[in-house]
Design a protein around this motif. Structure first.
Motif, mmCIF file in Angstrom:
data_model
loop_
_atom_site.group_PDB
_atom_site.id
_atom_site.type_symbol
_atom_site.label_atom_id
_atom_site.label_comp_id
_atom_site.label_asym_id
_atom_site.label_seq_id
_atom_site.Cartn_x
_atom_site.Cartn_y
_atom_site.Cartn_z
ATOM 1 N N GLU A 54 0.837 -1.206 0.000
ATOM 2 C CA GLU A 54 0.000 0.000 0.000
ATOM 3 C C GLU A 54 0.876 1.263 0.000
ATOM 4 O OE1 GLU A 54 -3.016 0.066 3.020
ATOM 5 O OE2 GLU A 54 -3.881 1.907 2.173
ATOM 6 N N PRO A 55 0.529 2.249 -0.850
ATOM 7 C CA PRO A 55 1.364 3.455 -0.919
ATOM 8 C C PRO A 55 1.363 4.258 0.384
ATOM 9 C CG PRO A 55 -0.160 3.352 -2.776
ATOM 10 C CD PRO A 55 -0.575 2.278 -1.815
ATOM 11 N N VAL A 56 2.525 4.806 0.690
ATOM 12 C CA VAL A 56 2.712 5.660 1.874
ATOM 13 C C VAL A 56 3.536 6.863 1.425
ATOM 14 C CG1 VAL A 56 3.894 5.823 4.123
ATOM 15 C CG2 VAL A 56 2.665 3.725 3.512
ATOM 16 N N ALA A 57 3.184 8.021 1.917
ATOM 17 C CA ALA A 57 4.046 9.193 1.696
ATOM 18 C C ALA A 57 4.399 9.803 3.045
ATOM 19 C CB ALA A 57 3.360 10.234 0.817
ATOM 20 N N ILE A 58 5.642 10.252 3.153
ATOM 21 C CA ILE A 58 6.117 10.956 4.340
ATOM 22 C C ILE A 58 6.382 12.390 3.900
ATOM 23 C CG2 ILE A 58 7.835 10.927 6.214
ATOM 24 C CD1 ILE A 58 6.638 8.143 5.854
ATOM 25 N N VAL A 59 5.718 13.339 4.532
ATOM 26 C CA VAL A 59 5.887 14.741 4.147
ATOM 27 C C VAL A 59 6.540 15.480 5.321
ATOM 28 C CG1 VAL A 59 4.744 16.797 3.243
ATOM 29 C CG2 VAL A 59 3.731 14.532 2.833
ATOM 30 N N CYS A 60 7.829 15.816 5.144
ATOM 31 C CA CYS A 60 8.596 16.474 6.209
ATOM 32 C C CYS A 60 8.654 17.978 5.952
ATOM 33 C CB CYS A 60 10.040 15.988 6.216
ATOM 34 S SG CYS A 60 10.189 14.252 6.525
ATOM 35 N N ASN A 61 8.629 18.744 7.031
ATOM 36 C CA ASN A 61 8.712 20.212 6.923
ATOM 37 C C ASN A 61 7.760 20.748 5.856
ATOM 38 O OD1 ASN A 61 10.738 20.468 8.892
ATOM 39 N ND2 ASN A 61 12.281 19.894 7.392
ATOM 40 N N ALA A 62 6.555 20.227 5.904
ATOM 41 C CA ALA A 62 5.576 20.563 4.878
ATOM 42 C C ALA A 62 5.360 22.065 4.753
ATOM 43 C CB ALA A 62 4.245 19.895 5.226
ATOM 44 N N THR A 63 5.263 22.520 3.548
ATOM 45 C CA THR A 63 5.011 23.914 3.123
ATOM 46 C C THR A 63 6.213 24.839 3.308
ATOM 47 O OG1 THR A 63 4.106 25.034 5.118
ATOM 48 C CG2 THR A 63 2.563 23.646 3.868
ATOM 49 N N LEU A 64 7.289 24.326 3.886
ATOM 50 C CA LEU A 64 8.495 25.148 4.072
ATOM 51 C C LEU A 64 9.448 24.948 2.898
ATOM 52 C CD1 LEU A 64 9.038 24.359 7.852
ATOM 53 C CD2 LEU A 64 8.107 26.452 6.845
ATOM 54 N N PRO A 65 10.413 25.863 2.720
ATOM 55 C CA PRO A 65 11.385 25.670 1.635
ATOM 56 C C PRO A 65 12.144 24.352 1.790
ATOM 57 C CG PRO A 65 11.545 27.902 2.532
ATOM 58 C CD PRO A 65 10.599 27.153 3.422
ATOM 59 N N SER A 66 12.274 23.861 3.028
ATOM 60 C CA SER A 66 13.002 22.607 3.280
ATOM 61 C C SER A 66 12.114 21.368 3.179
ATOM 62 C CB SER A 66 13.603 22.662 4.687
ATOM 63 O OG SER A 66 12.581 22.926 5.638
ATOM 64 N N MET A 67 10.907 21.527 2.659
ATOM 65 C CA MET A 67 9.986 20.385 2.563
ATOM 66 C C MET A 67 10.602 19.221 1.768
ATOM 67 S SD MET A 67 6.092 20.403 1.183
ATOM 68 C CE MET A 67 5.786 19.612 -0.368
ATOM 69 N N GLN A 68 10.379 18.005 2.298
ATOM 70 C CA GLN A 68 10.826 16.802 1.584
ATOM 71 C C GLN A 68 9.674 15.811 1.575
ATOM 72 O OE1 GLN A 68 14.426 16.223 4.146
ATOM 73 N NE2 GLN A 68 15.198 15.221 2.307
ATOM 74 N N VAL A 69 9.477 15.142 0.451
ATOM 75 C CA VAL A 69 8.414 14.139 0.370
ATOM 76 C C VAL A 69 9.034 12.820 -0.068
ATOM 77 C CG1 VAL A 69 6.182 13.535 -0.658
ATOM 78 C CG2 VAL A 69 6.788 15.944 -0.336
ATOM 79 N N LEU A 70 8.742 11.782 0.694
ATOM 80 C CA LEU A 70 9.229 10.447 0.340
ATOM 81 C C LEU A 70 8.029 9.578 0.014
ATOM 82 C CD1 LEU A 70 11.651 8.337 0.412
ATOM 83 C CD2 LEU A 70 10.840 7.808 2.705
ATOM 84 N N GLU A 71 8.035 8.982 -1.184
ATOM 85 C CA GLU A 71 6.976 8.024 -1.521
ATOM 86 C C GLU A 71 7.530 6.631 -1.314
ATOM 87 O OE1 GLU A 71 4.566 8.674 -5.132
ATOM 88 O OE2 GLU A 71 5.554 10.636 -5.213
ATOM 89 N N THR A 72 6.773 5.824 -0.569
ATOM 90 C CA THR A 72 7.244 4.486 -0.252
ATOM 91 C C THR A 72 6.019 3.575 -0.128
ATOM 92 O OG1 THR A 72 8.407 3.252 1.499
ATOM 93 C CG2 THR A 72 7.487 5.321 2.166
ATOM 94 N N ASN A 73 6.150 2.467 0.603
ATOM 95 C CA ASN A 73 4.982 1.610 0.826
ATOM 96 C C ASN A 73 4.992 1.139 2.279
ATOM 97 O OD1 ASN A 73 6.487 -0.884 1.142
ATOM 98 N ND2 ASN A 73 6.947 -0.660 -1.019
ATOM 99 N N LEU A 74 3.923 0.465 2.661
ATOM 100 C CA LEU A 74 3.744 0.146 4.076
ATOM 101 C C LEU A 74 4.851 -0.753 4.621
ATOM 102 C CD1 LEU A 74 1.771 1.065 6.159
ATOM 103 C CD2 LEU A 74 0.304 -0.870 5.603
ATOM 104 N N ALA A 75 5.309 -1.693 3.812
ATOM 105 C CA ALA A 75 6.338 -2.615 4.307
ATOM 106 C C ALA A 75 7.697 -1.926 4.444
ATOM 107 C CB ALA A 75 6.457 -3.813 3.370
ATOM 108 N N ASP A 76 8.015 -1.050 3.518
ATOM 109 C CA ASP A 76 9.378 -0.497 3.453
ATOM 110 C C ASP A 76 9.529 0.877 4.116
ATOM 111 O OD1 ASP A 76 10.011 -2.695 1.913
ATOM 112 O OD2 ASP A 76 9.584 -1.655 0.018
#
Ligand code: SAH
Length: 271
Positions: free
Chosen positions: A204-226
């Protein structure tokens, strides 16, 4: 703009305004929040409030940090509430500014109840919660007609510092196709395992959104197992929103920030 601000409620001395600052980008402050910053005498703010929001405060206002961030010495909740009462009784216009929305995993209700108990007048100004604004900046809709008719917001962290004991993982896993976790980074491995044990698929798809809306925002797309291993490998740190569900796939079409940087979007991301 000036005309609108003049029609907003007057910030009276002796009042506390409990206000959300949104997830970080100062452009996401509400007009009420801006007006409050421009008219308060004393600002009590949390760790997740962005400095650019603080910079909008009226010259001469007092700024006081009441942050609680993992590792650092933290102000006790009871002390913060007592401080708000003290400042209001001293006749200040007290702006209590919190990240996101004050009533979403922000303990705003607890502070407001102390104000009620102590007969201090207050107003609540909602803010854009990180689970809403952060996902919008990542190009992930919270709901999408073909994907989900419900969404669940969960905190991954209890007062005791563990994954909350009262989460019914079976109910959570079957209750909504999209799950949005706040404060879940520390316990991501456990969250991922509990969800899979309760029947959510490993892929199942998972996304991690760090420092959302800031210039340092990072988004990681992954899945539930990994996801836990991928987060560790990428060295991602809180604050982060974790979203589980097929809406993450829509990012291939809707990552509007990525498109600004040249990413090619597809119009049929679910296809
Ligand atoms: N009241 C806030 C939530 C406070 S709890 C709101 O409505 O947004 C703190 C958690 O919010 C963090 O651990 C993280 O999960 C999330 N959060 C807040 N700001 C964030 C941001 N800019 N990016 C990603 N997550 C954020």
């Amino acid at each position: 703009m000036t005309d609108i601000l003049e029609t907003l409620p007057t910030f009276e001395p002796g009042w506390v305004w409990l206000c959300g600052a949104g997830p970080g980008d100062p452009g996401l402050l509400t007009l009420h929040a801006y007006h409050a910053l421009q008219s308060c005498d004393h600002l009590v703010y949390d760790a997740l409030v962005d400095e650019r929001c603080l910079a909008l405060v009226k010259p001469g206002a007092e700024l006081e940090y009441a942050g609680k961030r993992g590792g650092k010495p933290s102000a006790l909740q009871a002390d913060i509430s007592a401080r708000l009462v003290e400042l209001a009784r001293a006749g200040k216009r007290v702006l209590r500014l919190k990240g996101g929305d004050p009533f979403v995993f922000g303990r705003g209700g607890e502070e407001a109840l102390t104000l009620v108990e102590q007969d201090i007048p207050f107003r609540v100004i909602p803010g854009i919660s990180a689970g809403l604004g952060g996902l919008a900046y990542a190009g992930i809709p919270l709901t999408h007609r073909e994907v989900n008719t419900a969404v669940t917001f969960i905190t991954g962290h209890s007062l005791a510092g563990r994954v909350p004991d009262d989460i019914d993982w079976q109910a959570l896993a079957s209750g909504a196709p999209v799950l949005v976790f706040y404060m879940g980074m520390k316990h991501l491995a456990q969250i991922s395992q509990q969800l899979r044990e309760a029947g959510r698929p490993s892929h199942e798809p998972v996304a991690i959104v760090c420092n959302a809306t800031l210039p340092s925002m990072q988004v990681l797309e992954t899945n539930l197992a990994d996801c836990a291993a991928d987060v560790a490998r990428a060295g991602l740190e809180p604050p982060a929103i974790i979203v589980v569900g097929d809406v993450v796939r829509l990012r291939a079409g809707l990552d509007w920030l990525g498109a600004l940087g040249g990413k090619q979007l597809t119009s049929e991301p679910l296809g």
